[in-house]
Design a protein around this motif. Structure first.
Motif, PDB file in Angstrom:
ATOM      1  N   ASP A 229      -0.167 -22.573  54.783  1.00 39.99           N
ATOM      2  CA  ASP A 229      -1.281 -22.383  53.858  1.00 39.99           C
ATOM      3  C   ASP A 229      -2.130 -23.648  53.770  1.00 39.99           C
ATOM      4  O   ASP A 229      -3.362 -23.583  53.713  1.00 39.99           O
ATOM      5  N   LEU A 230      -1.464 -24.790  53.765  1.00 33.20           N
ATOM      6  CA  LEU A 230      -2.196 -26.062  53.737  1.00 33.20           C
ATOM      7  C   LEU A 230      -3.065 -26.184  54.982  1.00 33.20           C
ATOM      8  O   LEU A 230      -4.218 -26.628  54.911  1.00 33.20           O
ATOM      9  N   HIS A 231      -2.516 -25.800  56.123  1.00 39.75           N
ATOM     10  CA  HIS A 231      -3.276 -25.869  57.373  1.00 39.75           C
ATOM     11  C   HIS A 231      -4.447 -24.886  57.337  1.00 39.75           C
ATOM     12  O   HIS A 231      -5.565 -25.220  57.753  1.00 39.75           O
ATOM     13  N   ALA A 232      -4.204 -23.684  56.830  1.00 40.39           N
ATOM     14  CA  ALA A 232      -5.259 -22.673  56.788  1.00 40.39           C
ATOM     15  C   ALA A 232      -6.417 -23.110  55.902  1.00 40.39           C
ATOM     16  O   ALA A 232      -7.582 -22.824  56.204  1.00 40.39           O
ATOM     17  N   LEU A 233      -6.120 -23.807  54.813  1.00 40.12           N
ATOM     18  CA  LEU A 233      -7.177 -24.262  53.909  1.00 40.12           C
ATOM     19  C   LEU A 233      -8.166 -25.164  54.629  1.00 40.12           C
ATOM     20  O   LEU A 233      -9.380 -25.060  54.436  1.00 40.12           O
TER      21      LEU A 233
ATOM     22  N   ASP B 156      -4.386 -21.592  38.165  1.00 43.09           N
ATOM     23  CA  ASP B 156      -5.328 -22.685  37.903  1.00 43.09           C
ATOM     24  C   ASP B 156      -4.847 -24.002  38.511  1.00 43.09           C
ATOM     25  O   ASP B 156      -5.653 -24.916  38.703  1.00 43.09           O
ATOM     26  N   GLY B 157      -3.558 -24.107  38.813  1.00 40.57           N
ATOM     27  CA  GLY B 157      -3.034 -25.357  39.351  1.00 40.57           C
ATOM     28  C   GLY B 157      -2.833 -25.355  40.855  1.00 40.57           C
ATOM     29  O   GLY B 157      -2.347 -26.340  41.419  1.00 40.57           O
ATOM     30  N   VAL B 158      -3.236 -24.266  41.532  1.00 44.48           N
ATOM     31  CA  VAL B 158      -2.985 -24.161  42.965  1.00 44.48           C
ATOM     32  C   VAL B 158      -3.749 -25.214  43.762  1.00 44.48           C
ATOM     33  O   VAL B 158      -3.184 -25.875  44.647  1.00 44.48           O
ATOM     34  N   ALA B 159      -5.028 -25.384  43.475  1.00 42.73           N
ATOM     35  CA  ALA B 159      -5.832 -26.358  44.234  1.00 42.73           C
ATOM     36  C   ALA B 159      -5.252 -27.762  44.112  1.00 42.73           C
ATOM     37  O   ALA B 159      -5.149 -28.494  45.112  1.00 42.73           O
ATOM     38  N   LYS B 160      -4.838 -28.147  42.922  1.00 42.54           N
ATOM     39  CA  LYS B 160      -4.245 -29.481  42.719  1.00 42.54           C
ATOM     40  C   LYS B 160      -2.899 -29.572  43.439  1.00 42.54           C
ATOM     41  O   LYS B 160      -2.557 -30.614  44.012  1.00 42.54           O
ATOM     42  N   ALA B 161      -2.133 -28.490  43.424  1.00 43.22           N
ATOM     43  CA  ALA B 161      -0.847 -28.489  44.112  1.00 43.22           C
ATOM     44  C   ALA B 161      -1.029 -28.705  45.610  1.00 43.22           C
ATOM     45  O   ALA B 161      -0.242 -29.410  46.245  1.00 43.22           O
TER      46      ALA B 161
ATOM     47  N   ASP C 182      -1.485 -32.343  46.052  1.00 45.58           N
ATOM     48  CA  ASP C 182      -0.238 -33.087  45.834  1.00 45.58           C
ATOM     49  C   ASP C 182       0.702 -32.971  47.031  1.00 45.58           C
ATOM     50  O   ASP C 182       1.411 -33.923  47.369  1.00 45.58           O
ATOM     51  N   LEU C 183       0.707 -31.810  47.667  1.00 46.46           N
ATOM     52  CA  LEU C 183       1.619 -31.593  48.787  1.00 46.46           C
ATOM     53  C   LEU C 183       1.226 -32.374  50.042  1.00 46.46           C
ATOM     54  O   LEU C 183       1.986 -32.429  51.008  1.00 46.46           O
ATOM     55  N   ALA C 184       0.061 -32.981  50.025  1.00 44.81           N
ATOM     56  CA  ALA C 184      -0.352 -33.812  51.162  1.00 44.81           C
ATOM     57  C   ALA C 184       0.497 -35.070  51.255  1.00 44.81           C
ATOM     58  O   ALA C 184       0.591 -35.693  52.313  1.00 44.81           O
ATOM     59  N   SER C 185       1.130 -35.449  50.141  1.00 39.15           N
ATOM     60  CA  SER C 185       1.998 -36.627  50.129  1.00 39.15           C
ATOM     61  C   SER C 185       3.458 -36.201  50.160  1.00 39.15           C
ATOM     62  O   SER C 185       3.903 -35.431  49.312  1.00 39.15           O
ATOM     63  N   PRO C 186       4.230 -36.692  51.128  1.00 37.06           N
ATOM     64  CA  PRO C 186       5.639 -36.311  51.217  1.00 37.06           C
ATOM     65  C   PRO C 186       6.521 -36.979  50.172  1.00 37.06           C
ATOM     66  O   PRO C 186       7.701 -36.636  50.046  1.00 37.06           O
ATOM     67  N   GLU C 187       5.973 -37.910  49.421  1.00 37.71           N
ATOM     68  CA  GLU C 187       6.782 -38.677  48.484  1.00 37.71           C
ATOM     69  C   GLU C 187       6.882 -38.056  47.103  1.00 37.71           C
ATOM     70  O   GLU C 187       7.542 -38.597  46.221  1.00 37.71           O
TER      71      GLU C 187
END
Length: 361
Positions: A39-43, A337-342, A345-350
């Motif tokens: 999903d991150l890639h598709a965005l 409402d928090g999906v875009a921010k999530a 956040d998931l771009a960082s593995p930490e």
């Protein structure tokens, strides 16, 4: 109904028409849905994703990115209603999981990557009754939502044809690598060696069952693998060993769970002779490697994707029977409402391993 919608290259929260179940289908309420790396890639790369899909399938994609799309294919849901022709074997109110596939008169579509079948970032979805699995053993909803990603790892382990003699090495401890580690633990092979640059991901790897976890910036995963795979009396410089008559290394199975260009070449260079390399990470870019390394070592290169219906069902029961501690990798829950921010956040593995979307919030 409300949903986090992929629209014009971004994520927006908006109302959309409620889906209606067709022949043999059910209407469900999304209880929890994981955010997947796909999903991150598709965005960010939807055009490329569509292009690659069309080249592989040799037909037009069912995902038109000029129209609204609701992502989300890792879900647990509640049955609300049945469409015409449904058998009603699973009653309204039951919690279910399903492979993210919709079948209709128009063919098969991927739930979460279709304009007509919204995924789990929406309050409700339509699923095919014949693919439903009722959640067993009182398994918590948030863990049941991990069935799909865990099935990906279980499938990779099954494709590897593991034996008790094999020593596995997992490169990359993101969600895919963690699912592979969980599958290896269930298989009872070991020691399971896992490598990742991220301290947080190494921590998750230990929780999922890795026996040896290391930072490749400090320790070569392949050197450590050799140390664990070497039997007593093993001498790589011995003529008898080189002729196959002396003590030999245990068989090696290396899982590529990163999915970026260059990793396969690194593996070809680092892998021991006769190793089996299982490529689980989905690389969407062009890559290149030097076959001579694989030829001289007689390496076996296996690419895998997805899972079978049986492996999906097995993964749900692995979670329900406590063979996988799914709760150990759930790091946050958000509403639509928090999906875009999530996603950010998931771009960082930490910070996170798995964030769940609960659209009813």
């Amino acid at each position: 109904m409300r949903a986090a919608i992929f629209r014009k290259g971004g994520l927006v929260v908006d109302e959309m028409p409620e889906p209606k179940p067709g022949e043999g289908q059910v209407l469900v309420k999304t209880l929890a849905c994981g955010i997947c790396g796909s999903d991150l890639h598709a965005l960010h790369h939807a055009h490329h994703m569509v292009e690659m899909t069309e080249r592989v399938s040799q037909r037009a994609s069912r995902m038109d990115i000029s129209r609204d799309i609701v992502f989300g294919h890792e879900f647990c849901a509640e049955v609300l209603d049945h469409g015409p022709g449904a058998q009603k074997n699973i009653k309204a109110g039951a919690r279910v999981c399903s492979m993210p596939v919709a079948m209709s008169a128009n063919g098969m579509e991927a739930v979460g990557y279709s304009n007509d079948y919204p995924g789990g970032y929406a309050e409700r979805m339509v699923l095919n009754e014949m693919l439903l699995h009722e959640v067993p053993n009182g398994l918590p909803t948030e863990q049941a939502a991990l069935t799909e990603p865990m099935a990906v790892g279980w499938h990779a382990v099954q494709k590897a044809n593991m034996t008790k003699e094999d020593v596995p090495l997992v490169i990359g401890c993101g969600p895919v690598g963690l699912a592979v580690i969980a599958g290896l633990k269930i298989m009872g092979v070991g020691p399971i060696i896992a490598a990742d640059f991220s301290p947080k991901r190494r921590e998750f790897a230990e929780k999922l069952g890795a026996d040896i976890v290391l930072d490749p910036a400090k320790t070569s995963p392949y050197k450590r693998w050799t140390e664990e795979a070497a039997p007593e009396g093993y001498d790589p410089d011995s003529m008898m060993t080189m002729l196959g008559l002396g003590p030999q290394l245990r068989p090696g199975v290396i899982f590529e769970c990163v999915g970026v260009p260059g990793i396969i070449q690194q593996m070809l260079e680092g892998a021991p002779k006769s190793a089996r390399i299982v490529v689980v990470g989905v690389c969407m870019e062009k890559d290149q490697f030097e076959p001579f390394f694989a030829i001289t070592k007689e390496l076996n290169l296996q690419f895998v994707l997805g899972y079978s219906p049986e492996e999906f069902a097995q993964s749900l029961h692995h979670l329900a029977e406590g063979k996988i501690d799914g709760g150990a990798i759930i790091t946050d829950k958000v509403g639509v409402d928090g999906v875009a921010k999530a996603f950010e956040d998931l771009a960082s593995p930490e910070t996170h391993a798995k964030i769940l979307v609960e659209p009813w919030r």
